[in-house]
Design an enzyme around this catalytic site. Sequence first.
Site, PDB file in Angstrom:
ATOM      1  N   ALA A 138       8.647  10.096   1.791  1.00 23.29           N
ATOM      2  CA  ALA A 138       9.384  10.840   0.754  1.00 23.29           C
ATOM      3  C   ALA A 138       9.129  12.328   0.908  1.00 23.29           C
ATOM      4  CB  ALA A 138       8.963  10.375  -0.626  1.00 23.29           C
ATOM      5  N   GLN A 139      10.209  13.088   0.867  1.00 18.20           N
ATOM      6  CA  GLN A 139      10.074  14.512   1.153  1.00 18.20           C
ATOM      7  C   GLN A 139      10.323  15.378  -0.065  1.00 18.20           C
ATOM      8  OE1 GLN A 139      12.139  15.321   5.136  1.00 18.20           O
ATOM      9  NE2 GLN A 139      13.137  13.522   4.324  1.00 18.20           N
ATOM     10  N   GLY A 140      11.509  15.146  -0.691  1.00 20.43           N
ATOM     11  CA  GLY A 140      12.042  16.085  -1.681  1.00 20.43           C
ATOM     12  C   GLY A 140      11.096  16.420  -2.802  1.00 20.43           C
ATOM     13  N   ARG A 188      23.880  10.833  -7.175  1.00 21.52           N
ATOM     14  CA  ARG A 188      23.875  10.384  -5.779  1.00 21.52           C
ATOM     15  C   ARG A 188      25.069   9.525  -5.393  1.00 21.52           C
ATOM     16  NH1 ARG A 188      17.778   9.204  -3.695  1.00 21.52           N
ATOM     17  NH2 ARG A 188      17.586  11.321  -2.941  1.00 21.52           N
ATOM     18  N   LYS A 200       1.206  -5.397   4.405  1.00 28.86           N
ATOM     19  CA  LYS A 200       1.805  -6.027   5.590  1.00 28.86           C
ATOM     20  C   LYS A 200       1.348  -5.407   6.914  1.00 28.86           C
ATOM     21  CE  LYS A 200       6.401  -6.085   5.790  1.00 28.86           C
ATOM     22  NZ  LYS A 200       7.694  -6.701   5.453  1.00 28.86           N
ATOM     23  N   SER A 219       0.821  -1.221   0.000  1.00 28.94           N
ATOM     24  CA  SER A 219       0.000   0.000   0.000  1.00 28.94           C
ATOM     25  C   SER A 219       0.853   1.268   0.000  1.00 28.94           C
ATOM     26  CB  SER A 219      -0.951   0.001   1.196  1.00 28.94           C
ATOM     27  OG  SER A 219      -0.210  -0.076   2.406  1.00 28.94           O
ATOM     28  N   GLY A 220       2.017   1.224  -0.661  1.00 33.03           N
ATOM     29  CA  GLY A 220       2.774   2.448  -0.918  1.00 33.03           C
ATOM     30  C   GLY A 220       2.200   3.130  -2.151  1.00 33.03           C
TER      31      GLY A 220
END
Length: 397
Positions: free
Chosen positions: A48-50, A269, A37, A14-15
């Site tokens: 998640a922010q960015g 990155r 789960k 469920s993301g």
Amino acid sequence: MSQNGNFDVLVIGSGASGLAAAVSAERSGARVALATKGSIQSCNSAKAQGGIQAAFAADDSPEQHAQDIWRSSHETADMRLVEVLTSEAPSAIHWLEELGVEFTKENGGYRLARCGGASAKRLLQVGDRTGHAITVALRDAAEAGGITLFAKSPLASLEQREHGWRARVGEHSLDASTVILAAGGRCYAEAEQRGELSTNHPGATGEVTRIALDAGAEARDLDALQYHPNGGAWPETMQGYSIPETTRAYGAVLLNADGEEFTDSLGPRDVVAQAIVDEVAKGKGVETADGRPAVYLDTTRISEHDAELSLPYMLRRYRAGGIDPLTEKILTYPVLHYQNGGLVIDADAETTLEGVYACGEIAGGTHGRNRMMGNSLLECVVFGRRAGKAAATKARA
Ligand SMILES: Cc1cc2nc3c(=O)[nH]c(=O)nc-3n(C[C@H](O)[C@H](O)[C@H](O)COP(=O)(O)OP(=O)(O)OC[C@H]3O[C@@H](n4cnc5c(N)ncnc54)[C@H](O)[C@@H]3O)c2cc1C
């Protein structure tokens, strides 16, 4: 109470990717179940922010976005998937807006930031809680539809049947014509094994990938794990926090113990993370109060205006820990963050097992061996939608 059921499409996770897939499958006319789960809210996506990438700027294009991914992946990404990702990015953003996501705007357009490895400003944001805004909107859409939800029901086994798949999820046994695996990556479990910090949610343990591999699915680049260059190193409450890359997009730079810039703070990155590790190994790092390695991230170079609009959550968290990033430099060190590789998929997100789809962090190829920030949320939405539609179509054929 255990329950058996028969569905067209079963989504696992469920993301952002699982929710996008479930909404899309249901809107394509399928009878959809979603099993996850923990609680329906628990996932990495909400952390998640960015932001999320999409080529909207006048000096940008989907082709340029694709080329940046190719370069950042060190020419290892699957360009069939990349072209889908970048060309469908603008429509994915508009779909999210229709579901209620309100991206930060300025001067009549989106507020766009340049993220590491990007040749143009391309990162849309909702303050610095972009993942939270996206998952809330997707969850509202999933809950408003006719999707059957099974929380606290981890996938334990997947078995091929004559007309589809049988899944054991928690206490339930569910049959479905097609299955969409959207269970994320494994960096929480991997960090525990290595005795390191991770930015990830405790549910990121990777067993669904293992189940798919045991059923015969192919994977790629599973060994390529990504360190976020800027894990919080101090104060203790911020250890394992991922300092948004937008700090660097809005002017913060990495400095060694002597106050020297030792790398391009907006490089890819893996390059930035390695440069920090190397600088510390050369003895040019600093130590946290509890003896951990670190370098400085000079956040005092960010303007108050940019920080208030695009970094309010980060500011609140640090200030609550007794540090004001706008008046003092903060301490940072790379931290285990993302599974670059995963299950092999085609452009409709189907794995090498017929009728089994994969989207989001569990899938490989879109980022090759090194993901650019902001492309993961995008991948969740673009390939989640594709997986949902294709799985519904195949189930009802
Ligand atoms: C702190 C942080 C900041 C980030 N910032 C950004 C950013 O700014 N931009 C960006 O693009 N990306 C960012 N990322 C990466 C991105 O958020 C994730 O890679 C992406 O959201 C993964 O989405 P997903 O749907 O694939 O997996 P997740 O969101 O991790 O969801 C997986 C779901 O599967 C469930 N699950 C796991 N195992 C099972 C099982 N056995 N059975 C059933 N369900 C299971 C989990 O409980 C969860 O609900 C960030 C990640 C983190 C951790």
